[in-house]
Design an enzyme around this catalytic site. Structure first.
Site, PDB file in Angstrom:
ATOM      1  N   TYR A   1      -8.567  43.236  -4.541  1.00 12.70           N
ATOM      2  CA  TYR A   1      -7.535  42.325  -4.058  1.00 12.70           C
ATOM      3  C   TYR A   1      -7.366  41.195  -5.062  1.00 12.70           C
ATOM      4  O   TYR A   1      -8.276  40.877  -5.845  1.00 12.70           O
ATOM      5  CB  TYR A   1      -7.974  41.677  -2.757  1.00 12.70           C
ATOM      6  CG  TYR A   1      -7.834  42.456  -1.484  1.00 12.70           C
ATOM      7  CD1 TYR A   1      -6.665  43.137  -1.150  1.00 12.70           C
ATOM      8  CD2 TYR A   1      -8.876  42.437  -0.547  1.00 12.70           C
ATOM      9  CE1 TYR A   1      -6.550  43.794   0.076  1.00 12.70           C
ATOM     10  CE2 TYR A   1      -8.756  43.084   0.670  1.00 12.70           C
ATOM     11  CZ  TYR A   1      -7.599  43.767   0.982  1.00 12.70           C
ATOM     12  OH  TYR A   1      -7.494  44.390   2.193  1.00 12.70           O
TER      13      TYR A   1
ATOM     14  N   ASN B   1      -5.608  39.664   3.871  1.00 11.56           N
ATOM     15  CA  ASN B   1      -6.654  39.588   4.907  1.00 11.56           C
ATOM     16  C   ASN B   1      -7.996  39.279   4.238  1.00 11.56           C
ATOM     17  O   ASN B   1      -8.208  38.145   3.833  1.00 11.56           O
ATOM     18  CB  ASN B   1      -6.699  40.861   5.751  1.00 11.56           C
ATOM     19  CG  ASN B   1      -7.122  40.573   7.184  1.00 11.56           C
ATOM     20  OD1 ASN B   1      -6.422  39.811   7.852  1.00 11.56           O
ATOM     21  ND2 ASN B   1      -8.211  41.141   7.658  1.00 11.56           N
ATOM     22  N   ALA B   2      -8.880  40.279   4.125  1.00 12.54           N
ATOM     23  CA  ALA B   2     -10.053  40.168   3.248  1.00 12.54           C
ATOM     24  C   ALA B   2     -11.043  39.069   3.597  1.00 12.54           C
ATOM     25  O   ALA B   2     -11.882  38.703   2.785  1.00 12.54           O
ATOM     26  CB  ALA B   2      -9.605  40.000   1.787  1.00 12.54           C
ATOM     27  N   GLU B   3     -10.922  38.498   4.820  1.00 16.76           N
ATOM     28  CA  GLU B   3     -11.840  37.416   5.203  1.00 16.76           C
ATOM     29  C   GLU B   3     -11.765  36.237   4.223  1.00 16.76           C
ATOM     30  O   GLU B   3     -12.751  35.555   3.966  1.00 16.76           O
ATOM     31  CB  GLU B   3     -13.294  37.934   5.324  1.00 16.76           C
ATOM     32  CG  GLU B   3     -13.536  38.851   6.480  1.00 16.76           C
ATOM     33  CD  GLU B   3     -12.952  40.259   6.320  1.00 16.76           C
ATOM     34  OE1 GLU B   3     -11.953  40.562   6.999  1.00 16.76           O
ATOM     35  OE2 GLU B   3     -13.480  41.037   5.508  1.00 16.76           O
TER      36      GLU B   3
ATOM     37  N   ASN C   1      -0.583  44.604   2.823  1.00 19.20           N
ATOM     38  CA  ASN C   1      -1.857  45.142   3.268  1.00 19.20           C
ATOM     39  C   ASN C   1      -1.842  45.253   4.775  1.00 19.20           C
ATOM     40  O   ASN C   1      -1.619  44.253   5.456  1.00 19.20           O
ATOM     41  CB  ASN C   1      -3.001  44.213   2.850  1.00 19.20           C
ATOM     42  CG  ASN C   1      -4.354  44.778   3.219  1.00 19.20           C
ATOM     43  OD1 ASN C   1      -4.658  45.910   2.837  1.00 19.20           O
ATOM     44  ND2 ASN C   1      -5.143  44.038   3.946  1.00 19.20           N
ATOM     45  N   GLU C   2      -2.040  46.456   5.259  1.00 19.46           N
ATOM     46  CA  GLU C   2      -2.071  46.651   6.702  1.00 19.46           C
ATOM     47  C   GLU C   2      -0.873  45.992   7.364  1.00 19.46           C
ATOM     48  O   GLU C   2      -1.035  45.164   8.258  1.00 19.46           O
ATOM     49  CB  GLU C   2      -3.348  46.057   7.277  1.00 19.46           C
ATOM     50  CG  GLU C   2      -4.562  46.738   6.736  1.00 19.46           C
ATOM     51  CD  GLU C   2      -5.799  46.322   7.479  1.00 19.46           C
ATOM     52  OE1 GLU C   2      -6.609  47.183   7.760  1.00 19.46           O
ATOM     53  OE2 GLU C   2      -5.936  45.139   7.787  1.00 19.46           O
TER      54      GLU C   2
ATOM     55  N   GLU D   1      -9.044  52.097   2.701  1.00 19.36           N
ATOM     56  CA  GLU D   1     -10.255  51.322   2.994  1.00 19.36           C
ATOM     57  C   GLU D   1     -11.013  52.115   4.028  1.00 19.36           C
ATOM     58  O   GLU D   1     -10.498  52.370   5.109  1.00 19.36           O
ATOM     59  CB  GLU D   1      -9.941  49.963   3.636  1.00 19.36           C
ATOM     60  CG  GLU D   1      -9.421  48.919   2.713  1.00 19.36           C
ATOM     61  CD  GLU D   1      -9.028  47.637   3.470  1.00 19.36           C
ATOM     62  OE1 GLU D   1      -9.580  47.348   4.546  1.00 19.36           O
ATOM     63  OE2 GLU D   1      -8.142  46.946   2.966  1.00 19.36           O
TER      64      GLU D   1
ATOM     65  N   TYR E   1     -21.739  41.776   2.935  1.00 22.30           N
ATOM     66  CA  TYR E   1     -21.062  42.843   3.655  1.00 22.30           C
ATOM     67  C   TYR E   1     -21.988  44.012   4.033  1.00 22.30           C
ATOM     68  O   TYR E   1     -21.557  45.013   4.561  1.00 22.30           O
ATOM     69  CB  TYR E   1     -19.868  43.366   2.822  1.00 22.30           C
ATOM     70  CG  TYR E   1     -18.679  43.791   3.672  1.00 22.30           C
ATOM     71  CD1 TYR E   1     -17.792  42.865   4.202  1.00 22.30           C
ATOM     72  CD2 TYR E   1     -18.451  45.131   3.963  1.00 22.30           C
ATOM     73  CE1 TYR E   1     -16.715  43.247   4.991  1.00 22.30           C
ATOM     74  CE2 TYR E   1     -17.368  45.527   4.753  1.00 22.30           C
ATOM     75  CZ  TYR E   1     -16.516  44.584   5.259  1.00 22.30           C
ATOM     76  OH  TYR E   1     -15.449  44.969   6.036  1.00 22.30           O
TER      77      TYR E   1
HETATM   78  C1  IPT Z   1      -9.217  45.288   7.043  1.00 25.05           C
HETATM   79  C2  IPT Z   1      -8.511  44.524   5.943  1.00 25.05           C
HETATM   80  O1  IPT Z   1      -7.544  45.281   5.283  1.00 25.05           O
HETATM   81  C3  IPT Z   1      -9.446  43.984   4.909  1.00 25.05           C
HETATM   82  O2  IPT Z   1      -8.764  43.046   4.126  1.00 25.05           O
HETATM   83  C4  IPT Z   1     -10.654  43.382   5.541  1.00 25.05           C
HETATM   84  O3  IPT Z   1     -10.256  42.279   6.267  1.00 25.05           O
HETATM   85  C5  IPT Z   1     -11.300  44.408   6.428  1.00 25.05           C
HETATM   86  O4  IPT Z   1     -10.432  44.822   7.413  1.00 25.05           O
HETATM   87  C6  IPT Z   1     -12.486  43.904   7.199  1.00 25.05           C
HETATM   88  O5  IPT Z   1     -13.461  43.491   6.341  1.00 25.05           O
HETATM   89  S1  IPT Z   1      -8.412  45.044   8.609  1.00 25.05           S
HETATM   90  C7  IPT Z   1      -8.982  46.324   9.708  1.00 25.05           C
HETATM   91  C8  IPT Z   1     -10.301  46.020  10.250  1.00 25.05           C
HETATM   92  C9  IPT Z   1      -8.024  46.433  10.829  1.00 25.05           C
END
Ligand code: IPT
Length: 1000
Positions: free
Chosen positions: A95, A139-141, A198-199, A297, A363
């Site tokens: 990302y 997203n990506a926290e 993304n999503e 992912e 993680y």
């Molecule tokens: C998915 C996201 O695409 C990614 O950025 C990250 O947030 C990940 O989850 C969780 O670590 S969102 C998915 C859980 C619906």
């Protein structure tokens, strides 16, 4: 169980454990529209329904997620890439975090540690292809899910076609798009795929249409306009078919993600019923039959929130068994673009994270935050990825149906077969995927020599609890036909002089392999039964740690290993994207590279113990010289032609300072409490309306920090008023995100604090005021911890716009307007002072505004102190600084951490409320919340720490209680000592302190 609900929104929660979440978040799954194949815009990266091709060669894009911004030491990128490549992977997905690159609207900057080119260069060097994921939403926290704080001021719904929002993305998309475009494979770079958005999958019901094709097309066009011609791939949050070829705003290759075990690390041994995906293959055939099956992912670990259980526990939930069962299930669907999120998590340094996470972003991944490869899940993944590297039939195989009766003797097992010409793969798992039973079975294989129920020579196969296996039949090993193997294939290689095949099984399992060789003899170990049939041979054995080698014909060697031993084997390619001359070594911890030049073999690797190395295959015919990490090493050759050498490890002397014995200096970092302090230069909170379209004001002027350009770290407010004497209480509604805290003062008097809890994102507090004297001026000082901005997963919720700061206030007996507020965050706000560490690294406390966290700060002039363990005696903020030398031996990887002691919960179980920030050479590398946790140990990479020089370390201590607070203990600890062939970690040169103009 409190945890995840607020993190991604309740809508997502429905999907954590259920594969039917398509309906919950994506609407009815979309069906494919005929003739939907898109044409590639270049001819280097192409695809068909089975897989990608690079330069005409079919590849399995086997990749791991790794974010450069979570490791701000560019000279370590190659280290991580090599550890990923050593898994047998060929890809990395990454990302880009917009908020770090456009801190001020209209000013894009990707320099220094934020520059992407070093990441691209390292990927190229390691032989890794890249999938670039620039968002704009990621997203990506991360803070704001990647959105810069100033998007809180955009008048338009985020992630929709609203023109103001679209316009806000333009500069970033163009700038980053051009950087990506330059690094495409078509220009000699490593990037072969790009993911827009993304999503883009979940929205509130008032967003019409959704997914909005106008918006998605806009994002795709931005990338294309910037010169991106490699295929665009999507990442749907569920297998819903959004934006698949044939749908509006289609990407080239449809992909989705999956986190089937969810994010609750509290019960790491619980695999709930029904969590294993079963419909993904059939959905794929409906939704995108002309593109490779892509999981962009797939769960490689879990995030962990404030108050969580820590990442070791997540690494247990998402461990090697999880990989065996869930990843093999994905392979049974024919996944051909497969990205593990995360493969290396890294660190949320410098406030880059969102409030749902703390500093570590380990993680629970295969590669730890300290970049160690010690978790068993790393080794398991290596076994899997290497198998596909040598099994080209997998990519073109037709997928059969899952069956509980056709392929084994046990209905407790489900087998999904895949067939390519004669070769067959049998993906075996328990029908109840979470079963802990040990199930005995016979496998029914269909081979070119007939159908067999195996094992034929006695015993039976076993699937032991949470396990899954890939059996093969008519499997080609360089011209030798393996009729079947119940043991799993790790790798094989045909060399000029010999062929090596390595198979493995679980402890004590019975396995059988049959092949069409004419002779077979046991040349090492004992035990196997060998039986010659008419035109093939069967070997049957019980797996043990005692290695067995069977020689077939004159030149094929089959290694029969137990899984634990197989973990120590490495297949090292000499060429970047070509496995034709790879070297197979049994070498323990890590092998990074192998190079044959004439009669010399040069190995580069890492050793965490004295290790016997065996070069199983790929050494020059008559090896004259073996170098290991550059040192010529004696070796011997055994009767099988295997070269053996010993690497002896001597643990070096490591001198690490005892932080409690260092000279520390102390500075009061809340001088705002002194009557002499002037806030004349602070920003007046005088906006009568807010730019924020998400939450209407409930105060006469806006007190939302992002209205004034303050988006990160600690916030401070000053409220001036002249007393009437009627004031009794102060009510504050403050919001900083999960685990935030607030302290309030009247002049120099402490009024009280909201200490914060893991889940509370905002707090209502009422403080009693002392008796005020009518006609006298007073000032309130309010400190609020901004834990980062919320993500914006569900389009239309606008959660990213959740403001930070004071939402409401009341001084009893007074009109709200009697209080005139000022505020500050980091010095300069969007005109942030420290360009080298970016827009988020520093917050608004006095010491940070002055830049005193930076090396070169004039700390020698401050008060002597025993350091953070001496603490401060009253509520407030103290700043402690010290400097020390490190002189660590070269040739070793020695990850270090700063560890806070936390055993101080008092008898009532209540922990003193305090917060600390750790600054290492200017980089905020830890945010410690003593009363929330869980993180106490903060890894800091070499390169941020100077291993051969002076290090400046500062700790801010915010005590939220009347009696102040002391850090119980703070230590620098050695996490591991690994002898390494990786050299040249360069210390990152960030800005040093100079007196800041206008700092207040
Ligand atoms: C998915 C996201 O695409 C990614 O950025 C990250 O947030 C990940 O989850 C969780 O670590 S969102 C998915 C859980 C619906």
């Amino acid at each position: 169980m409190k945890l995840v609900i607020h993190l991604l929104g309740a809508v997502v929660l429905v999907c954590f454990a259920v594969q039917t979440c398509a309906r919950a978040i994506g609407g009815t799954p979309k069906l494919w529209i005929k003739d939907s194949t898109q044409k590639p815009l270049q001819d280097i990266v192409t695809w068909d329904e089975n897989s990608l091709f690079v330069r005409g060669e079919r590849i399995f894009f086997f990749s791991g997620e790794f974010h450069p911004f979570r490791l701000p030491v560019p000279s370590l990128y190659l280290d991580v890439f090599q550890k990923i490549k050593a898994l047998g992977f060929n890809g990395v997905s990454f990302y880009i975090h917009w908020a770090l690159l456009e801190g001020k609207p209209g000013e894009f900057s990707a320099e220094g540690v934020f520059s992407l080119e070093p990441f691209f260069e390292a990927a190229t060097k390691a032989g890794i292809y890249l999938l670039a994921r620039p968002g704009p939403y990621i997203n990506a926290e991360v803070s704001g899910g990647g959105f810069p704080g100033w998007l809180q001021r955009v008048n338009g719904t985020l992630r929709t076609r609203d023109p103001e929002y679209l316009h806000a993305t333009d500069l970033y998309a163009k700038s980053v798009g051009e950087i990506i475009a330059k690094a495409q494979i078509t220009n000699g770079g490593p990037i072969i795929l790009v993911q827009p958005e993304n999503e883009y999958t979940g929205a509130t019901s008032d967003i019409h249409p959704f997914p909005d094709p106008v918006y998605m097309q806009y994002v795709e066009d931005q990338l294309k306009d910037a010169g991106i011609i490699v295929p665009l791939i999507s990442n749907d949050a569920s297998a819903s078919g959004d934006n698949a070829p044939g749908q509006p705003a289609a990407v080239d290759i449809y992909g989705h993600d999956g986190y089937p075990l969810g994010f609750d690390c509290a019960n790491p041994y619980t695999w709930p019923d029904g969590d294993l995906p079963t419909t993904w293959r059939s959905l794929h055939l409906q939704q995108s039959p002309n593109t490779p099956y892509s999981i962009v992912e797939f769960q490689g670990g879990s995030f962990d929130p404030w108050g969580g259980l820590g990442f070791e526990q997540c690494s247990v939930l998402l461990n090697n068994e999880f990989e065996r069962v869930f990843y093999k299930n994905d392979y049974s669907f024919g996944v051909a673009i497969f990205n593990i999120y995360m493969i290396f998590g890294g660190t949320n340094w410098g406030n880059l994270g969102h409030p749902g996470g703390y500093t570590s972003y380990d993680y629970g991944s295969s590669i730890t935050e300290e970049r160690l490869v010690t978790r068993e899940k790393y080794s398991e993944l290596k076994l899997e990825a290497n198998f596909f590297k040598v099994s080209p039939a997998y990519l073109v195989a037709e997928r059969g149906y899952a069956s509980n009766s056709t392929w084994t003797s046990s209905t407790a097992l489900t087998v999904t077969p895949a067939f390519a010409n004669s070769t067959a793969f049998y993906f075996v798992r328990h029908a109840a995927y979470n079963s802990l039973e040990s199930t005995s079975y016979k496998l029914n294989v269909q081979t070119s020599r007939g159908n067999f129920s195996v094992p034929q020579l006695g015993g039976s196969l076993t699937l032991n609890g949470r396990d899954s296996k890939i059996h093969v039949s008519d499997y080609d090993v360089g011209g030798l036909n393996i009729l079947y193997s119940t043991a799993e294939v790790f790798t094989w290689k045909k060399y000029d002089s010999k062929t090596i095949l390595i198979v493995y099984g679980g402890p004590s399992e019975t396995h059988e392999i049959a092949f069409q060789g004419s002779t077979a003899t046991l040349v090492e170990g004992s035990g196997p039964k060998i039986s010659k049939k008419k035109d093939y041979t069967i070997v049957n054995w019980e797996v043990s740690s005692d290695r067995k080698i069977v020689k077939v014909n004159s030149d094929v060697f089959i290694y029969l290993l137990d899984r634990n031993s197989a973990y120590d084997y490495w297949v090292v390619d000499q060429a970047l994207h070509n496995a034709s001359n790879s070297v197979i070594v049994n070498a323990g911890y890590l092998v990074r590279s192998a190079t044959v030049k004439g009669n010399t073999l040069a190995l580069v690797g890492d050793f965490n113990a004295t290790t016997t190395i065996e070069v199983i295959g790929g050494a020059p015919k008559s090896l004259a010289k073996l170098t290991i990490n550059g040192h010529s090493t004696p070796f011997r050759k055994d009767k099988l032609g295997v070269y053996t050498a010993i690497v002896t490890i001597e643990k070096p002397n490591i001198n690490i300072p005892d932080l409690s014995k260092l000279k520390w200096k102390y500075l009061d970092s809340l001088p705002e409490l002194q009557s002499t302090y002037s806030d004349a230069s602070w920003t007046s909170a005088d906006l009568k309306t807010t730019y924020n379209t998400h939450r209407p004001l409930t105060t006469p002027t806006s007190l939302y920090s992002s209205d004034y350009g303050y988006h990160t770290g600690t916030l401070l407010y000053r409220g001036h008023f002249t007393a009437t004497g009627a004031e009794d209480t102060l009510f504050l509604w403050t919001q900083g995100g999960s685990a935030s805290g607030t302290s309030a003062f009247l002049n120099s008097t402490f009024l009280g604090s909201w200490a914060g809890t893991d889940v509370a994102t905002n707090a209502n507090s009422t403080f009693t005021l002392p008796n005020l004297v009518a006609g006298k001026p007073y000032v309130l000082t309010v400190v609020i911890d901004n834990m980062g901005l919320d993500e914006d997963w569900t389009v239309g919720t606008e959660l990213m716009k959740n403001p930070r700061g004071i939402l409401n206030y009341a001084v009893s007996g007074r009109e709200q307007s009697a209080i005139a507020w000022k505020l500050t965050g980091n010095l300069g706000g969007e005109d942030y002072a420290d360009r080298s560490r970016g827009p988020l690294n520093e917050g608004g406390t006095f010491a940070e505004r002055q830049g005193f966290h930076l090396p070169g700060a004039p700390f020698e002039a401050w008060e002597d102190s025993a350091g953070p363990t001496a603490g401060i005696a009253a509520a407030g903020i103290g700043f402690f600084a010290t400097a020390f030398e490190l002189d660590l031996p070269a040739g070793y990887d020695i990850p270090l951490s700063f560890a806070f002691t936390n055993s101080s919960d008092d008898a009532s179980g209540r922990a003193t409320a305090y917060r600390a920030q750790l600054f290492v050479n200017g980089w905020q590398y830890g945010k410690y919340v003593h009363n929330v946790g869980p993180q106490t140990r903060f890894p800091v990479p070499e390169g941020i720490l100077d291993y051969k020089g002076t290090n400046y370390v500062a700790v801010s201590l915010w005590a939220l209680e009347e009696g102040g607070a002391k850090v119980e203990g703070l230590e620098l600890v050695v996490d591991a000592v690994v002898e390494t062939g990786y050299g040249g970690v360069e210390t990152v040169k960030g800005d040093t302190w100079t007196k800041r103009k206008g700092a207040y």
